[in-house]
Design a protein around this motif. Structure first.
Motif, mmCIF file in Angstrom:
data_model
loop_
_atom_site.group_PDB
_atom_site.id
_atom_site.type_symbol
_atom_site.label_atom_id
_atom_site.label_comp_id
_atom_site.label_asym_id
_atom_site.label_seq_id
_atom_site.Cartn_x
_atom_site.Cartn_y
_atom_site.Cartn_z
ATOM 1 N N GLN A 194 -17.263 -49.831 9.137
ATOM 2 C CA GLN A 194 -16.515 -48.725 7.747
ATOM 3 C C GLN A 194 -18.288 -48.607 7.327
ATOM 4 O O GLN A 194 -18.856 -48.992 7.473
ATOM 5 N N THR B 100 -15.353 -54.125 13.587
ATOM 6 C CA THR B 100 -15.091 -53.685 12.108
ATOM 7 C C THR B 100 -15.942 -53.055 11.689
ATOM 8 O O THR B 100 -17.462 -53.035 11.593
ATOM 9 N N VAL C 124 -14.766 -43.084 10.560
ATOM 10 C CA VAL C 124 -14.597 -44.270 9.046
ATOM 11 C C VAL C 124 -15.334 -43.107 8.087
ATOM 12 O O VAL C 124 -15.851 -42.651 8.453
ATOM 13 N N PHE D 136 -22.883 -46.671 8.776
ATOM 14 C CA PHE D 136 -21.944 -47.911 8.624
ATOM 15 C C PHE D 136 -22.527 -48.670 9.349
ATOM 16 O O PHE D 136 -23.706 -49.275 9.637
ATOM 17 N N SER E 225 -13.799 -46.180 2.075
ATOM 18 C CA SER E 225 -12.669 -46.373 1.945
ATOM 19 C C SER E 225 -11.341 -46.246 2.783
ATOM 20 O O SER E 225 -10.713 -46.633 2.962
ATOM 21 N N ASP E 226 -12.330 -45.945 4.036
ATOM 22 C CA ASP E 226 -11.155 -45.869 5.347
ATOM 23 C C ASP E 226 -12.052 -46.551 6.461
ATOM 24 O O ASP E 226 -12.672 -46.440 7.683
ATOM 25 N N PRO E 227 -12.194 -48.187 6.691
ATOM 26 C CA PRO E 227 -12.663 -48.733 7.780
ATOM 27 C C PRO E 227 -11.732 -48.409 9.347
ATOM 28 O O PRO E 227 -10.862 -47.593 8.717
ATOM 29 N N GLU E 228 -12.481 -49.268 9.836
ATOM 30 C CA GLU E 228 -11.095 -49.172 11.000
ATOM 31 C C GLU E 228 -11.987 -50.393 11.871
ATOM 32 O O GLU E 228 -12.656 -50.711 11.690
ATOM 33 N N ARG F 160 -7.014 -53.297 7.007
ATOM 34 C CA ARG F 160 -7.513 -53.202 5.276
ATOM 35 C C ARG F 160 -8.921 -54.645 4.788
ATOM 36 O O ARG F 160 -9.870 -53.672 4.490
#
Length: 435
Positions: free
Chosen positions: A291, A289, A366, A234, A369-372, A50
């Protein structure tokens, strides 16, 4: 139950109790991070994903082995655990002190290390300066123009006319017959006609010269405006100094081993390698990363690898980094063979503190609220390769490709066939060649 981080003055109180010795702020910061992690009831792996770091890195933060190079992951951890702004401010002041300690340790370790290639850089700088000075002299000569004797005074006739007047015969025709010219009527009429033709031809030349640029300027047609591609929905960051399990990595370093400082912590690897001109040996671990900028889902369709340049493997000695490992975490892991003509990022299974993570292929999603987090490992044995990643995405009827690199530069991985291998002996405090 999670313990509050304390009021803004609690940091100074804790540090006062522990004294001002080296590592006091780092230990206090590690204690706070452990309290956050334990109070959240989550594993290192779930929290790390996270906040955009690996589980091994978060473990090193919480045990005091490493101080975060930036406050961003610490702040994200505090926000994720629901800590208010006042407590985050106290945590920030604590991180500032711990980071100052980290920088002091790093500078002390690098004080005796000469920068690689100083002689070459100085010579290159001297050559560049010489070229620049030569160019400046040439430009100055061009701006000074022709010698003074060939300059026409202000308000004089154009160059073409001046050329006519410099010729003795033409000057006679333009200004009238000379004293020694024949004075018969036929000759005078011939001279006058020739003078008129010369003036007319000169006038046509001047008119054509003045009209030519105007016609040329009107010739190009107006080009339609080119639409610039809009920004993707993103954000992304990359870190190409990710070590396997937080400790397993190798660098190619030039120069004698005695001039190479001890292995750094993973968080300090970039500055250590940059100062020495070190190159990733054998493999480069790149953490990406991603998002979303809002809650709309962005579909990540494919990840392609492109090698932009290939060279023979770089020279130097292999230096292995192996000073204490954290937890084992390999999220969304992709393996790339850079030696082949067309490298492909292949999804491979990972491991989270003993629990296997199955390989998952594209697509991914992504949002804000939901990154990768991707971990791309580029491997090379027969080349010194410069390479980049290209990420294909789509969202809301839009699509595009984003180039992921090292702040505008390609990532670099070199094979190290037959290069000497060195490990650091912490007892004798020196690099020792592998037997």
């Amino acid at each position: 139950m999670e313990r509050p981080l304390g009021r803004p003055r609690e940091v100074e109180r804790v540090l006062g109790e522990r004294g001002t010795g080296e590592g006091s702020a780092r230990e206090a910061l590690a204690e706070r991070l452990r309290e956050l992690r334990e109070g959240s009831g989550r594993t290192y792996a779930s929290l790390a994903r996270r906040i955009g770091v690996s589980g091994s890195t978060l473990h090193r933060y919480c045990t005091g082995q490493t101080v975060p190079a930036e406050f961003a992951p610490v702040e994200r951890l505090a926000r994720l655990c629901g800590r208010p702004g006042e407590e985050r401010e106290a945590l920030h002041r604590l991180w500032l002190r711990a980071d100052a300690e980290r920088v002091e340790r790093q500078e002390a370790g690098m004080a005796g290390a000469p920068a690689a290639g100083v002689g070459e850089d100085a010579a290159a700088g001297a050559d560049a300066g010489a070229v620049t000075e030569a160019g400046a002299d040439a430009a100055a000569r061009g701006s000074r123009g022709a010698p003074t004797g060939t300059r026409a005074p202000s308000g004089s006739v154009p160059p073409a006319a001046a050329a006519v007047h410099r010729d003795e015969d033409s000057s006679a025709y333009a200004g009238g017959p000379p004293a020694h010219a024949p004075r018969s009527p036929s000759v005078r009429r011939w001279v006058q006609a020739l003078a008129v033709c010369t003036v007319a031809a000169l006038a046509l030349v001047l008119v054509a010269a003045s009209a030519g640029p105007s016609r040329q300027q009107q010739r190009p047609e107006r080009q339609p405006p080119v639409a610039r591609p809009s920004a993707p929905p993103f954000t992304w960051t990359s870190d190409d100094h990710v070590w396997k399990y937080g400790c397993g990595h190798t660098y190619l370093v030039g120069g004698p081993p005695a001039a190479v400082p001890p292995p750094p912590a993973e968080a300090d690897a970039e500055s250590w390698a940059t100062a020495l001109g070190a190159v990733h040996a054998g493999e480069t671990g790149v953490r990406i990363t991603l998002q979303g900028t809002d809650e709309r889902a962005v579909v990540l369709e494919a990840l392609r690898i492109r090698v932009v340049e290939r060279r023979e493997p770089a020279e130097g000695r292999v230096h292995r980094m192996s000073s204490g490992c954290g937890g084992a975490l390999t999220p969304r892991m992709f393996d790339v063979d850079l030696d082949v003509e067309r490298p492909v990022a292949r999804s491979v299974p990972g491991n989270d503190t003993g629990e296997p993570i199955p390989a998952v292929s594209f697509p991914y999603r992504v949002s804000a609220s939901d990154p990768e987090v991707f971990l791309v490992t580029g491997r090379a044995a027969r080349c010194d390769c410069d390479w980049v990643s290209e990420l294909r995405w789509s969202s809301g009827g839009r699509s595009g490709t984003v180039r992921i690199d090292d702040d505008g530069r390609p990532f670099r991985t070199s094979g190290a066939p037959g290069r000497p291998v060195h490990d650091y002996d912490f007892v004798t405090r020196r690099w020792v060649a592998e037997p």
